[in-house]
Design an enzyme around this catalytic site. Sequence first.
Site, mmCIF file in Angstrom:
data_model
loop_
_atom_site.group_PDB
_atom_site.id
_atom_site.type_symbol
_atom_site.label_atom_id
_atom_site.label_comp_id
_atom_site.label_asym_id
_atom_site.label_seq_id
_atom_site.Cartn_x
_atom_site.Cartn_y
_atom_site.Cartn_z
ATOM 1 N N ASN A 86 4.137 6.404 -13.746
ATOM 2 C CA ASN A 86 4.769 7.648 -14.017
ATOM 3 C C ASN A 86 6.278 7.571 -14.302
ATOM 4 O OD1 ASN A 86 2.520 9.116 -12.785
ATOM 5 N ND2 ASN A 86 3.158 8.884 -10.807
ATOM 6 N N GLU A 103 8.861 10.049 -8.635
ATOM 7 C CA GLU A 103 9.588 10.313 -7.482
ATOM 8 C C GLU A 103 10.297 9.283 -6.924
ATOM 9 O OE1 GLU A 103 6.631 11.191 -4.431
ATOM 10 O OE2 GLU A 103 5.790 12.944 -5.243
ATOM 11 N N VAL A 104 10.170 8.012 -7.117
ATOM 12 C CA VAL A 104 10.693 6.896 -6.872
ATOM 13 C C VAL A 104 11.305 6.096 -7.921
ATOM 14 C CG1 VAL A 104 10.859 4.713 -5.341
ATOM 15 C CG2 VAL A 104 9.639 6.510 -4.680
ATOM 16 N N HIS A 132 1.037 1.971 -10.202
ATOM 17 C CA HIS A 132 -0.016 2.459 -9.285
ATOM 18 C C HIS A 132 -1.376 2.058 -9.673
ATOM 19 C CE1 HIS A 132 2.292 6.056 -7.624
ATOM 20 N NE2 HIS A 132 2.921 6.017 -8.629
ATOM 21 N N HIS A 166 7.169 0.996 -10.798
ATOM 22 C CA HIS A 166 6.007 0.676 -10.129
ATOM 23 C C HIS A 166 4.831 1.169 -10.699
ATOM 24 C CE1 HIS A 166 7.418 4.436 -8.649
ATOM 25 N NE2 HIS A 166 6.154 4.942 -8.343
ATOM 26 N N ARG A 197 0.915 -1.495 -0.016
ATOM 27 C CA ARG A 197 -0.140 -0.080 -0.145
ATOM 28 C C ARG A 197 0.952 1.365 -0.174
ATOM 29 N NH1 ARG A 197 -5.057 -1.998 0.530
ATOM 30 N NH2 ARG A 197 -5.323 -3.974 1.412
ATOM 31 N N ASP A 198 0.366 2.243 -0.838
ATOM 32 C CA ASP A 198 1.215 3.535 -0.804
ATOM 33 C C ASP A 198 0.975 4.182 0.262
ATOM 34 O OD1 ASP A 198 1.759 5.705 -3.453
ATOM 35 O OD2 ASP A 198 1.671 6.409 -1.592
ATOM 36 N N ILE A 199 2.265 4.665 0.704
ATOM 37 C CA ILE A 199 2.394 5.381 2.333
ATOM 38 C C ILE A 199 1.422 6.792 2.255
ATOM 39 C CG2 ILE A 199 4.230 6.815 1.798
ATOM 40 C CD1 ILE A 199 5.510 5.653 4.558
HETATM 41 P P1 AMP Z 1 5.960 8.004 -8.222
HETATM 42 O O1 AMP Z 1 5.525 9.600 -8.060
HETATM 43 O O2 AMP Z 1 5.255 7.310 -9.257
HETATM 44 O O3 AMP Z 1 7.492 7.749 -8.290
HETATM 45 O O4 AMP Z 1 5.164 7.437 -6.915
HETATM 46 C C1 AMP Z 1 5.884 7.069 -5.730
HETATM 47 C C2 AMP Z 1 5.204 6.633 -4.773
HETATM 48 O O5 AMP Z 1 5.774 6.086 -3.742
HETATM 49 C C3 AMP Z 1 4.327 7.925 -4.032
HETATM 50 O O6 AMP Z 1 2.858 7.761 -4.355
HETATM 51 C C4 AMP Z 1 4.695 7.698 -2.629
HETATM 52 O O7 AMP Z 1 3.640 7.990 -1.618
HETATM 53 C C5 AMP Z 1 4.882 6.272 -2.472
HETATM 54 N N1 AMP Z 1 5.967 5.858 -1.357
HETATM 55 C C6 AMP Z 1 7.132 6.582 -0.943
HETATM 56 N N2 AMP Z 1 7.655 5.938 -0.254
HETATM 57 C C7 AMP Z 1 6.983 4.810 0.273
HETATM 58 C C8 AMP Z 1 6.975 4.013 1.071
HETATM 59 N N3 AMP Z 1 7.917 3.907 2.233
HETATM 60 N N4 AMP Z 1 6.084 2.865 1.407
HETATM 61 C C9 AMP Z 1 4.889 3.279 0.463
HETATM 62 N N5 AMP Z 1 4.748 4.034 -0.482
HETATM 63 C C10 AMP Z 1 5.830 4.905 -0.428
#
Ligand code: AMP
Length: 115
Positions: free
Chosen positions: A87, A95-96, A102, A100, A29-31
């Site tokens: 994304n 961001e990460v 969503h 992944h 689950r997304d944080i």
């Molecule tokens: P993106 O913008 O597509 O890279 O999405 C990265 C997602 O990772 C965001 O929706 C964040 O809320 C989520 N995220 C970041 N750190 C964590 C974590 N430790 N556990 C779960 N979700 C995370």
Amino acid sequence: MSETIFSKIIRHELPADVVYEDNEIMAFRDINPQAPVHVLVVPKVEIETVNDIKPEQAELIGKLVLTAQKIAADEGIAEDGYRLVFNCNRHGCQEVFHLHLHLIGGRQLRGISAA
Ligand code: AMP
């Protein structure tokens, strides 16, 4: 690529609310959920962005989608519907930098033009 927080989650070094795991994929689950159901479906292998997916990884990418399909059914949102999003890079608001997918649903979403 430099390792991200998702690699630590995949190695169970950091906690996450895991909803699915096999030898290739983990989903948690997304944080910071954007809807009642917001799950990230993640390949265990480190792929930085959609741009870095190789043709021989097509089956793995298909499995990400099928895993999202299964989780949507398990979460009870399949019939009402949901959104699957990758994304990519700056304009995509990534961001990460560990690929992944969503899975977002559980409420009426706005049209993609409002994204
Ligand atoms: P993106 O913008 O597509 O890279 O999405 C990265 C997602 O990772 C965001 O929706 C964040 O809320 C989520 N995220 C970041 N750190 C964590 C974590 N430790 N556990 C779960 N979700 C995370």
